[in-house]
Design a protein around this motif. Structure first.
Motif, PDB file in Angstrom:
ATOM      1  N   ARG A  43     -47.307  17.934  58.065  1.00  0.00           N
ATOM      2  CA  ARG A  43     -47.243  18.567  59.398  1.00  0.00           C
ATOM      3  C   ARG A  43     -47.523  20.072  59.295  1.00  0.00           C
ATOM      4  N   GLY A  44     -48.307  20.550  60.221  1.00  0.00           N
ATOM      5  CA  GLY A  44     -48.723  21.951  60.186  1.00  0.00           C
ATOM      6  C   GLY A  44     -50.104  22.116  59.554  1.00  0.00           C
ATOM      7  N   LYS A  45     -50.568  21.041  58.916  1.00  0.00           N
ATOM      8  CA  LYS A  45     -51.907  21.077  58.320  1.00  0.00           C
ATOM      9  C   LYS A  45     -52.829  20.107  59.066  1.00  0.00           C
ATOM     10  N   VAL A  46     -54.111  20.336  58.928  1.00  0.00           N
ATOM     11  CA  VAL A  46     -55.085  19.347  59.386  1.00  0.00           C
ATOM     12  C   VAL A  46     -55.167  18.282  58.288  1.00  0.00           C
ATOM     13  N   VAL A  47     -55.101  17.008  58.697  1.00  0.00           N
ATOM     14  CA  VAL A  47     -55.053  15.927  57.695  1.00  0.00           C
ATOM     15  C   VAL A  47     -56.296  15.035  57.816  1.00  0.00           C
ATOM     16  N   LEU A  48     -56.974  14.869  56.688  1.00  0.00           N
ATOM     17  CA  LEU A  48     -58.130  13.967  56.611  1.00  0.00           C
ATOM     18  C   LEU A  48     -57.716  12.732  55.818  1.00  0.00           C
ATOM     19  N   VAL A  49     -57.848  11.550  56.442  1.00  0.00           N
ATOM     20  CA  VAL A  49     -57.532  10.299  55.745  1.00  0.00           C
ATOM     21  C   VAL A  49     -58.837   9.541  55.477  1.00  0.00           C
ATOM     22  N   ASP A  50     -59.064   9.221  54.223  1.00  0.00           N
ATOM     23  CA  ASP A  50     -60.276   8.501  53.794  1.00  0.00           C
ATOM     24  C   ASP A  50     -59.869   7.086  53.378  1.00  0.00           C
ATOM     25  N   PHE A  51     -60.266   6.095  54.183  1.00  0.00           N
ATOM     26  CA  PHE A  51     -60.035   4.688  53.844  1.00  0.00           C
ATOM     27  C   PHE A  51     -61.224   4.207  53.014  1.00  0.00           C
ATOM     28  N   TRP A  52     -60.963   3.674  51.833  1.00  0.00           N
ATOM     29  CA  TRP A  52     -62.043   3.346  50.908  1.00  0.00           C
ATOM     30  C   TRP A  52     -61.633   2.179  50.022  1.00  0.00           C
ATOM     31  N   ALA A  53     -62.525   1.791  49.116  1.00  0.00           N
ATOM     32  CA  ALA A  53     -62.208   0.766  48.107  1.00  0.00           C
ATOM     33  C   ALA A  53     -63.233   0.869  46.990  1.00  0.00           C
ATOM     34  N   THR A  54     -62.835   0.491  45.803  1.00  0.00           N
ATOM     35  CA  THR A  54     -63.788   0.544  44.693  1.00  0.00           C
ATOM     36  C   THR A  54     -64.901  -0.480  44.862  1.00  0.00           C
ATOM     37  N   TRP A  55     -64.645  -1.539  45.652  1.00  0.00           N
ATOM     38  CA  TRP A  55     -65.674  -2.559  45.872  1.00  0.00           C
ATOM     39  C   TRP A  55     -66.667  -2.162  46.955  1.00  0.00           C
ATOM     40  N   CYS A  56     -66.478  -1.014  47.549  1.00  0.00           N
ATOM     41  CA  CYS A  56     -67.312  -0.561  48.664  1.00  0.00           C
ATOM     42  C   CYS A  56     -68.220   0.573  48.170  1.00  0.00           C
ATOM     43  N   THR A  57     -69.499   0.267  47.987  1.00  0.00           N
ATOM     44  CA  THR A  57     -70.428   1.259  47.430  1.00  0.00           C
ATOM     45  C   THR A  57     -70.528   2.534  48.272  1.00  0.00           C
ATOM     46  N   PRO A  58     -70.691   2.433  49.599  1.00  0.00           N
ATOM     47  CA  PRO A  58     -70.759   3.670  50.389  1.00  0.00           C
ATOM     48  C   PRO A  58     -69.474   4.500  50.295  1.00  0.00           C
ATOM     49  N   LEU A 124     -58.033  -1.208  61.349  1.00  0.00           N
ATOM     50  CA  LEU A 124     -59.434  -0.965  61.014  1.00  0.00           C
ATOM     51  C   LEU A 124     -60.278  -2.074  61.634  1.00  0.00           C
ATOM     52  N   ASP A 125     -61.293  -1.692  62.389  1.00  0.00           N
ATOM     53  CA  ASP A 125     -62.109  -2.688  63.085  1.00  0.00           C
ATOM     54  C   ASP A 125     -63.360  -3.079  62.324  1.00  0.00           C
ATOM     55  N   ALA A 126     -63.830  -2.215  61.481  1.00  0.00           N
ATOM     56  CA  ALA A 126     -65.104  -2.481  60.819  1.00  0.00           C
ATOM     57  C   ALA A 126     -64.966  -2.221  59.326  1.00  0.00           C
ATOM     58  N   ALA A 127     -66.109  -2.268  58.668  1.00  0.00           N
ATOM     59  CA  ALA A 127     -66.092  -2.067  57.220  1.00  0.00           C
ATOM     60  C   ALA A 127     -65.662  -0.642  56.885  1.00  0.00           C
ATOM     61  N   VAL A 128     -65.061  -0.490  55.711  1.00  0.00           N
ATOM     62  CA  VAL A 128     -64.838   0.847  55.195  1.00  0.00           C
ATOM     63  C   VAL A 128     -66.172   1.344  54.613  1.00  0.00           C
ATOM     64  N   PRO A 129     -66.402   2.659  54.470  1.00  0.00           N
ATOM     65  CA  PRO A 129     -65.418   3.714  54.659  1.00  0.00           C
ATOM     66  C   PRO A 129     -65.086   3.972  56.131  1.00  0.00           C
ATOM     67  N   HIS A 130     -63.872   4.427  56.314  1.00  0.00           N
ATOM     68  CA  HIS A 130     -63.399   4.821  57.634  1.00  0.00           C
ATOM     69  C   HIS A 130     -62.637   6.139  57.438  1.00  0.00           C
ATOM     70  N   TYR A 131     -62.879   7.070  58.325  1.00  0.00           N
ATOM     71  CA  TYR A 131     -62.242   8.392  58.191  1.00  0.00           C
ATOM     72  C   TYR A 131     -61.457   8.710  59.457  1.00  0.00           C
ATOM     73  N   ARG A 132     -60.292   9.335  59.266  1.00  0.00           N
ATOM     74  CA  ARG A 132     -59.502   9.801  60.410  1.00  0.00           C
ATOM     75  C   ARG A 132     -59.121  11.254  60.184  1.00  0.00           C
ATOM     76  N   LEU A 133     -59.144  12.006  61.269  1.00  0.00           N
ATOM     77  CA  LEU A 133     -58.823  13.427  61.170  1.00  0.00           C
ATOM     78  C   LEU A 133     -57.722  13.767  62.178  1.00  0.00           C
ATOM     79  N   TYR A 134     -56.618  14.287  61.664  1.00  0.00           N
ATOM     80  CA  TYR A 134     -55.452  14.637  62.490  1.00  0.00           C
ATOM     81  C   TYR A 134     -55.355  16.151  62.604  1.00  0.00           C
ATOM     82  N   ASP A 135     -54.906  16.623  63.766  1.00  0.00           N
ATOM     83  CA  ASP A 135     -54.759  18.073  63.923  1.00  0.00           C
ATOM     84  C   ASP A 135     -53.420  18.532  63.336  1.00  0.00           C
ATOM     85  N   ARG A 136     -53.158  19.840  63.446  1.00  0.00           N
ATOM     86  CA  ARG A 136     -51.969  20.414  62.807  1.00  0.00           C
ATOM     87  C   ARG A 136     -50.662  19.892  63.417  1.00  0.00           C
TER      88      ARG A 136
END
Lengths: 163, 194
Positions: A43-58, A124-136
């Motif tokens: 909290r107080g920071k901008v937060v970037l969440v990266d949804f990923w997997a080793t099986w997902c090339t992109p 999650l509705d689609a394939a990963v990668p999926h990114y979310r960005l939260y404000d402070r």
């Protein structure tokens, strides 16, 4: 299930014993509640969440971009978190990748692994990668399916906002 | 005049592209037709050829995605189990950077016992709204979409708890309601040629 926790504990013990992680945080195995806690801790920071997997090339190809953003904007208040949809049994493989990437921020491995329960739990509705960005203030402001073109622009936008 | 027509055509094409991207079936919809899609064994996939099938499983998959590969043995097992019950399993690959030659090799290596077709245009994936590989659509005897989503609930075969496709097909064969009609598919993003 016990096998996953044994794998996690083993890795933790090895790391406590002094393995070289390059400053990379050891992943925790958890669910959406754990992720919410991890976001709340920033909290107080901008937060970037990266949804990923080793099986997902992109995802693997895009991960250095997340690491790069985290390093570039850490001093201005950006916190990154990664959420892996790998099977918890692949803990060592995930951890090895994160160490190689020098991904020096918190990591979560979905306790549900690579299946529909993970997709449901993290909405999650689609394939990963999926990114979310939260404000402070901890509010979800942007999300992307696939590699975003304007992620850095949005990071700068949210960093410029006053808490 | 010509320029005006060209502009209108361009706008129409863009609109078609967007509508295609947003397109896709819903549970209960009549399934879009699939016609003349070449398979690894030199034949073609046509939905009409399976008109007597009690259920058809249309599976958008590919050669390269680790998730799709993780499911191949399950697809083979499913086909083996249900072929004699009037159920047809069809696999279609629409990924732009793959081709039929590599698919033929994969089909031989794995001993695939179901049609494995390549559709370069990706039209079927757009019509169905397939997003990932594997992404499954179960059609009932009336060719209506009875289930869409994941094959089961975990790509690790040791952790599977819910066999969504098998449950849907069993329900169709028994003349009962499909217990779960839609799940979130898990896999690699489909890459259709632009």
């Amino acid at each position: 299930m016990a096998a996953y926790w044994r794998a996690a504990l083993l890795c933790l013990m090895v790391c406590v014993a002094g393995c070289e992680t390059g400053g990379t945080a050891t992943p925790v195995i958890g669910d959406a509640t754990d992720l919410n806690w991890m976001i709340a801790e920033q909290r107080g920071k901008v937060v970037l969440v990266d949804f990923w997997a080793t099986w997902c090339t992109p995802c693997v190809e895009g991960f250095p971009h997340t690491v790069g953003l985290a390093n570039k904007y850490r001093g201005q208040g950006l916190a990154a978190i990664s959420v892996s949809l790998d099977d918890p049994a692949d803990f060592v493989k995930v951890n090895r990748f994160l160490v190689t990437q020098k991904a020096n921020f918190p990591h979560l491995i979905s306790k549900y692994g690579g299946g529909t329960d993970s997709m449901d739990a993290f909405e999650l509705d689609a394939a990963v990668p999926h990114y979310r960005l939260y404000d402070r203030a901890g509010k979800l402001r942007y999300q992307w399916n696939g590699m975003p073109d304007d992620l850095e622009e949005k990071v700068e936008e949210l960093l410029a906002e006053q808490p | 005049m010509v320029r005006k027509f060209a502009m209108l055509l361009a706008v129409a094409l863009v609109a078609m592209t967007f509508s295609a991207a947003d397109a896709g079936v819903k549970v209960g919809d009549q399934a879009p037709d699939i016609k003349g899609v070449p398979t690894t064994d030199g034949k073609q996939v046509n939905l009409d050829d399976a008109k007597d099938a009690k259920a058809i499983v249309v599976c958008f998959t590919c050669n390269e995605c680790p998730v799709a590969k993780a499911y191949e043995d399950r697809f083979i097992g499913f086909t083996k189990k249900y072929a004699d019950k009037g159920v047809k399993f069809i696999a279609i690959n629409v990924n732009a950077r793959e081709d039929l030659d590599a698919m033929k090799q994969r089909a031989e290596e794995k001993g695939l016992n179901y049609p494995y077709a390549y559709e370069a245009s990706g039209a079927s994936a757009v019509a169905y709204g397939a997003k990932v590989t594997p992404h499954i659509f179960v059609l009932d005897g009336d060719r209506k979409v009875a289930y869409m989503g994941a094959f089961d609930d975990n790509q690790n075969p040791d952790r599977v708890g819910k066999a969504y496709v098998a449950d849907a097909v069993d329900a169709i064969l028994a003349g009962e309601s499909v217990p779960v009609t839609q799940t979130r598919p898990v896999g690699c993003g489909i890459q259709i040629r632009k």
